[in-house]
Enzyme design. Structure first.
Site, PDB file in Angstrom:
ATOM      1  N   HIS A 110       0.824  -1.202   0.000  1.00  0.00           N
ATOM      2  CA  HIS A 110       0.000   0.000   0.000  1.00  0.00           C
ATOM      3  C   HIS A 110       0.863   1.260   0.000  1.00  0.00           C
ATOM      4  O   HIS A 110       1.903   1.314   0.657  1.00  0.00           O
ATOM      5  CB  HIS A 110      -0.913   0.012   1.233  1.00  0.00           C
ATOM      6  CG  HIS A 110      -2.108  -0.871   1.084  1.00  0.00           C
ATOM      7  ND1 HIS A 110      -2.011  -2.239   1.092  1.00  0.00           N
ATOM      8  CD2 HIS A 110      -3.430  -0.580   0.921  1.00  0.00           C
ATOM      9  CE1 HIS A 110      -3.219  -2.773   0.951  1.00  0.00           C
ATOM     10  NE2 HIS A 110      -4.097  -1.787   0.846  1.00  0.00           N
ATOM     11  N   MET A 163       1.011 -15.128 -13.654  1.00  0.00           N
ATOM     12  CA  MET A 163       1.000 -15.484 -15.075  1.00  0.00           C
ATOM     13  C   MET A 163      -0.130 -16.459 -15.390  1.00  0.00           C
ATOM     14  O   MET A 163      -0.588 -16.544 -16.541  1.00  0.00           O
ATOM     15  CB  MET A 163       2.346 -16.103 -15.473  1.00  0.00           C
ATOM     16  CG  MET A 163       3.510 -15.125 -15.527  1.00  0.00           C
ATOM     17  SD  MET A 163       3.304 -13.828 -16.771  1.00  0.00           S
ATOM     18  CE  MET A 163       3.278 -14.792 -18.288  1.00  0.00           C
ATOM     19  N   GLY A 478      47.953 -10.117 -19.066  1.00  0.00           N
ATOM     20  CA  GLY A 478      48.754 -11.126 -19.768  1.00  0.00           C
ATOM     21  C   GLY A 478      48.601 -12.470 -19.090  1.00  0.00           C
ATOM     22  O   GLY A 478      48.051 -12.573 -17.987  1.00  0.00           O
ATOM     23  N   SER A 552      43.132 -11.117 -16.397  1.00  0.00           N
ATOM     24  CA  SER A 552      41.996 -10.432 -17.051  1.00  0.00           C
ATOM     25  C   SER A 552      41.887 -10.832 -18.517  1.00  0.00           C
ATOM     26  O   SER A 552      42.127 -10.015 -19.408  1.00  0.00           O
ATOM     27  CB  SER A 552      42.125  -8.912 -16.913  1.00  0.00           C
ATOM     28  OG  SER A 552      43.400  -8.429 -17.240  1.00  0.00           O
TER      29      SER A 552
END
Length: 642
Positions: A110, A163, A478, A552
């Site tokens: 609410h 749904m 690397g 990385s």
């Protein structure tokens, strides 16, 4: 521990759960969207309720003439809630699965109870926003999403509920998703997941449903079990609001409280606010014994080398790292009272352990929750959110909320009733920037990723002047064994000798601490670099030359880090060598383990490294010595010296 229903299904009491991680999440949305039913379904389908509880609910449902078992009765504990079939108060529920523990804040839908949603969401890692598929996206759901954005909740799940009432129509689901995505573009939310569910029938709540063959995602519970909980605690800036002064006898005087952020060790230099007196930490005392180091959330008692005056409401910080100290500031305020916020009226403000009188100088603007446009306002009414200029009778010691939630938030109290009437999130500045004046929306899509770094107590430029050099990020990428860490350590040593302010972040270093919860899957690698990027930016904003050495392997992850920094501040260095050289060096024994089949997916062995397309520098350690490599990096850094 019992919740408001007297239930005792707290997973913290079961030893097998003690080593599991915890997810705090809140449910929100418009009234009757099915929040309580959803929580009841999670409990029921995950077998987290007792048989006698289930029997009582079934009996109560039959007595009310309901065809299905009303699972909402599991959570609606107040008599008024049961009679009206709504949620009024915030109720905290506890359950666990073999993978994770959960604390749920079940908040009202609410409009008049929006203030309760703010309370429940203030400590959440994730928010589940329910949308009734038969009604579409309503104002209250937008309001809760906006509040989640303001509170910096890192993860959002939009659960399109009921749904079953629309025959599991994919088109209905897609329309709601499209509408919410358009709205979310204006919010500071980066992780939104959309799931079609039926809490009443159980579709996609705990298990995937056959009724939605067009949906390829996971169930809600699976998502909750596997979402990465962000390490959002500020580990850089030490903030210790003093709660009590402990003096059991004349030979001991300690200052007790809970560490809001950062960490502290005996011997660290400290400053006390507001007096500005300095000393060193003598001991970090707890009931279990003294600590060598204390972290955010730890309740400790600090003693000091010198006898200095410290009182409740003071704040202990590091000598050279202080928050903003002022008695006028701007904040986003969510008003929670039927009586409006009036400029000039006296209130009481509670910030950490400090209490002071406060009044609003000006309502800068009010947010229109539907459009997110700014509107002129002379006051804030119940559940309205606005940006407000505030003045306190005593100075506060604070950080911007986006940097430090603990020291960047406060509550406003009505002094006549002692009722909490508002909650606020601080900004470091006290004026509206020119950039913001040109924006029609406070959180427009034109904001760059740097928006969260706009407010700093001491600007980076001032720090750079003191240090005598520009802050920069040198990112060494690397394969393992290429020489990244060796070169970075040697470069930092040279910079240190030159008197530069530096910070070195190494892959092994963060894997043993900050990112100890992550593995080496592609998703975990991405999360590892994301966290490192955020941490690097903190150090960068404090004027450091930051050296990062990480494999990385994914170019998109490095680009995401680059996007956090101003143009030219991020310099990518590719450290490379022949794979055979790296395998011969094998400094961590990883290649040997890969050859023996103990590990898979090793970058440079059976997984590829995506080399930078346009690095600032490429160093081949087959051809270049460590000394020459350091020289090249120092030359690269020297291009930006002040």
């Amino acid at each position: 521990m019992s919740d408001t229903n007297g239930q005792t299904n707290n997973p913290n009491t079961d030893n097998k759960y003690l080593d599991m991680d915890l997810l705090r999440f809140t449910t929100a949305g418009s009234v009757d969207d099915g929040k309580s039913t959803l929580i009841g379904r999670l409990f029921y389908d995950s077998k987290s309720i007792f048989e006698d509880q289930m029997e009582a609910i079934e009996q109560s449902s039959k007595s009310s003439g309901e065809e299905d078992v009303n699972l909402a009765l599991l959570t609606d504990g107040l008599k008024a809630e049961r009679e009206q079939k709504i949620t009024i108060d915030v109720a905290y529920r506890y359950f666990a699965t073999p993978k994770r523990k959960f604390i749920i804040a079940d908040t009202p839908g609410h409009t008049q109870y929006t203030r309760n949603m703010v309370t429940g969401a203030s400590t959440a890692d994730l928010a589940v926003i329910l949308v009734d598929a038969s009604k579409g996206l309503l104002t209250q759901s937008r309001r809760h999403a906006f509040i989640s954005s303001l509170l910096r909740i890192p993860h959002l799940v939009v659960a399109v509920n009921k749904m079953d009432l629309v025959d599991y129509d994919e088109k209905v689901f897609n329309e709601i998703v499209s509408e919410f995505r358009a709205f979310a573009k204006k919010l500071n939310i980066t992780d939104v997941t959309y799931i079609p569910i039926s809490a009443l029938k159980g579709d996609n709540v705990v298990s995937k449903s056959e009724n939605t063959p067009w949906y390829n995602g996971s169930s809600l519970l699976h998502h909750l079990e596997n979402v990465k909980v962000d390490a959002d605690e500020n580990v850089v800036d030490f903030r210790f609001p003093v709660q009590y002064v402990i003096r059991p006898h004349q030979n001991f005087r300690g200052f007790s409280g809970r560490i809001a952020s950062g960490h502290i060790r005996p011997g660290d230099e400290i400053k006390v606010l507001p007096s500005g007196l300095t000393s060193k930490v003598k001991e970090v005392v707890t009931r279990e014994g003294n600590l060598e180091i204390a972290y955010p959330g730890d309740s400790v008692t600090l003693t000091t080398e010198d006898e200095i005056d410290i009182s409740r409401g003071d704040m202990i910080v590091r000598k050279d790292n202080v928050p903003t100290v002022r008695n006028n500031f701007e904040a986003y305020v969510c008003w929670m009272n039927e009586k409006p916020l009036e400029p000039g009226k006296q209130y009481v403000l509670q910030h950490t352990t400090r209490t002071t009188q406060v009044f609003a100088e000006e309502i800068v603007y009010r947010m229109n929750v539907d459009s997110l446009n700014r509107e002129e306002a002379g006051s804030l009414e119940l559940n309205e959110i606005g940006r407000v200029k505030l003045t306190t009778s005593q100075p506060l010691f604070f950080d911007a909320y986006q940097i430090n939630k603990k020291t960047g938030s406060f509550i406003i109290i009505d002094p006549t009733t002692n009722v909490t009437v508002g909650a606020g999130m601080m900004r470091a500045g006290s004026t509206v920037s020119k950039e913001e004046e040109t924006n029609n929306s406070e959180l427009s899509t034109q904001h760059s990723p740097n928006v969260v770094w706009e407010d700093w107590n001491i600007p980076r430029e001032e720090r750079e002047k003191r240090h005598g050099h520009k802050a920069q990020l040198i990112w060494l990428t690397g394969i393992s064994g290429a020489g990244k860490s060796t070169i970075a350590r040697a470069a930092e040593q040279k910079l240190w000798e030159q008197g530069k302010q530096t910070m070195l972040l190494d892959g092994d270093q963060v894997r043993h601490g900050l990112n100890g919860d992550l593995g080496f899957s592609p998703a975990d690698r991405t999360e590892n670099i994301r966290r490192v990027g955020q941490l690097s930016r903190l150090f960068y904003e404090h004027g450091n030359i930051v050296l990062c050495t990480f494999v990385s392997p994914f170019a998109k992850d490095r680009e995401a880090v680059k996007a956090l920094f101003p143009e030219g501040a991020f310099k990518e260095v590719h450290i490379t060598c022949a794979p055979e050289t790296a395998q011969e060096r094998d400094p961590k024994g990883l290649y040997k383990k890969a050859e023996e089949g103990e590990i898979t997916g090793l970058t440079g062995f059976d997984a590829a490294h995506q080399a930078p397309e346009d690095p600032a520098l490429t160093i081949n350690t087959d051809e270049v010595s460590v000394e020459e490599a350091v020289k090249q990096i120092l030359e690269l850094i020297g291009q930006g010296e002040a």
